[in-house]
Design an enzyme around this catalytic site. Structure first.
Site: not given
Length: 546
Positions: A100, A105, A108, A241, A244-245, A331, A387, A521, A526
């Site tokens: 990580c 993480c 990235k 992921y 794609l990241e 993977g 993580t 808002h 929301e």
């Protein structure tokens, strides 16, 4: 007797010369009202038995292992952490902290941020900022800044272990038997240590395809974040992921990027959301080659890497192209063979080498078939590879082992995020899994697409960033008072949004609870409080206005 000092650095490391002296010291502590010190004496005396070098030894210095080690030491255990990073085929190594911090993480998210800042420069002009028309990105400067931050974290982790009285062993550890670990340092020097309890927290490393030349010519995410030169034209192999990241921020940094995927994107995630991500990325310049796998990788005469691929379903049709960088993100595999868990009799899932939790004993989910050996994090079979999951599981396990606590890790409805160019946050189950478990007739899906207010000015005429670039849905169980089973959001800052809503699933919230919540808002978050259109109704779910 001095509180916190008696013949050594801490009560948790005091060698007791005899039962008489131990009882004598305890009496003094109690009479002096130093009950916390007395409690540490008691735990240390109890755990010091058995003739082991450590009460707890953790193999792996990632997020889970470090969190567990510090918690156990705080509770009075004598703890050691061993951590060693085997270099990648490209020679990449890193410091203490695990995947990580070093190659996951943290770098990235920072490269994702670099991508977003590039978009923000373009947006700023529409908000009145007078900026140069051209903009250039310096890969080396970004890489060095990120690596400097990572090295500061490595140093901090080592300092924290020292402060918490956790022994750090920068050596590769492997089981000799159920209580003995052999350590090999960088110089090849070996030694053996024993422990009453052992936790395997080794995590995993990226898989390779198993074809010639891949380790010589390709890189993985273990190498990407420290590349000495810009990646250039890049092929990302995989649909995880991670794939794609990485493809997302490389495209955002203006590198010609292609994703080659064998089958579906983001397996295990909601597929409607996964396809939304792919469409958004494609609108922003990422190319996709679907239903194909690399068949050959070789050095081209141009000096680039030639990749030839074929359809996943078979056949003789072959296509090829040349790239500056080929990133494999197909993977990961668990590092259980590397630490020789078989020598301790620990059972693993033969398909992924992950340790099988028994669900019994003090370790419960993290308990292996060997009573005193446990597993946390990515190396534990059947649980999220995240993580925060490893950290939480490690802390709770330490408290059960050394603090007399009983609280177990709750692996249900864990929120998570995917930091693709349009971020994806989710908690609970996907629509596919909800239907498979409860039946389509018992599932109600509330959903809408929307446009973040921040994009209303700069997004005019920009494909993919205009109307309905964001999306959210709530999956409910009709047979349980519309109990919420899953929440999904695509858009800017989705990770921040889903973190807050994650507690709703933990508390078994219903759709009515969301309806009774007043939104803030104008925010993206929301939208969850105003959902009224169901998929079943067939009504138009694309939003208009703010």
């Amino acid at each position: 007797v001095h509180h916190g000092r008696w013949g050594g650095p801490s009560p948790s490391f005091i060698p007791f010369p005899s039962p008489f002296l131990t009882i004598f010291a305890l009496r003094i502590c109690v009479r002096s009202r130093l009950r916390s010190t007395a409690a540490l004496f008691c735990r240390r005396f109890t755990m010091a038995g058995g003739g082991y070098d450590y009460d707890l030894l953790i193999i792996g210095g990632g997020s889970g292992g470090l969190a567990c080690s510090k918690e156990a030491a705080k509770l009075g255990a004598k703890v050691a952490v061993c951590d060693y990073v085997t270099p990648t085929p490209k020679g990449t190594q890193w410091g203490l902290g695990g995947t990580c911090v070093n190659v996951g993480c943290i770098p990235k998210k920072l490269m994702h941020q670099a991508c977003l800042l590039g978009e923000a420069v373009d947006d700023a002009r529409e908000f009145g900022w007078n900026l140069p028309e051209s903009k250039d990105h310096d890969w080396v400067k970004m890489k060095e800044a990120i690596q400097d931050h990572i090295m500061s974290l490595n140093f901090r982790y080592r300092s924290e272990l020292r402060t918490k009285k956790v022994e750090y062993l920068n050596s590769h550890g492997k089981f000799i038997d159920a209580h003995t670990i052999e350590f090999t340092n960088r110089k090849g020097v070996t030694e053996q240590k024993t422990a009453a309890k052992i936790i395997v927290a080794t995590g995993g490393r990226p898989r390779y395809l198993g074809i010639p030349n891949e380790k010589e010519l390709c890189i993985t995410s273990d190498d990407l974040f420290s590349l000495e030169k810009p990646p250039g034209k890049t092929l990302v192999v995989g649909a995880s992921y991670v794939a794609l990241e990485c493809a997302g921020f490389l495209t955002g940094l203006k590198y010609d990027t292609t994703v080659m995927m064998r089958s579906i994107p983001l397996r295990g995630f909601d597929q409607q959301c996964a396809e939304h991500i792919c469409r958004y990325m494609q609108d922003h310049g990422t190319k996709f080659i679907r239903g194909c796998i690399p068949a050959a990788i070789e050095k081209a005469e141009s000096g680039r890497i030639k990749v030839s691929w074929k359809p996943t379903g078979g056949g003789d049709t072959m296509d090829s192209d040349e790239y500056d960088t080929v990133l494999l993100a197909i993977g990961r595999y668990a590092l259980t063979d590397e630490c020789n868990v078989a020598a301790a009799g620990v059972k693993v899932n033969p398909s992924n080498k992950k340790i099988i939790g028994t669900g019994s004993g003090v370790g419960h989910t993290e308990q292996s078939n060997v009573e005193h050996i446990f597993a946390i994090g990515d190396v534990l079979d059947g649980y999220p590879e995240l993580t925060p999951v490893a950290i939480q599981a490690g802390i709770l396990l330490a408290r059960r082992l050394f603090g007399g606590k009983t609280l177990q890790m709750d692996y249900r409805s864990i929120p998570t995020a995917v930091f693709t160019p349009v971020e994806y946050g989710c908690a609970g189950v996907s629509e596919e899994d909800a239907i498979a478990e409860h039946g389509e007739e018992n599932i109600e899906v509330y959903h809408t697409a929307f446009k973040p207010l921040e994009l209303t000015v700069p997004a005019q005429g920009i494909p993919g960033r205009g109307d309905n670039a964001s999306y959210c849905k709530v999956i409910c169980n009709l047979k349980d008072n519309e109990r919420i089973l899953g929440m999904h959001v695509l858009g800017w800052n989705s990770g921040e949004i889903i973190q807050g809503y994650g507690i709703a699933l933990k508390l078994n919230a219903t759709k009515a609870d969301l309806d009774n919540l007043v939104g803030i808002h104008p925010t993206n978050a929301e939208v969850f409080t105003t959902l009224s259109i169901t998929k079943r109704s067939g009504e138009d779910w694309e939003a208009a206005g703010c």
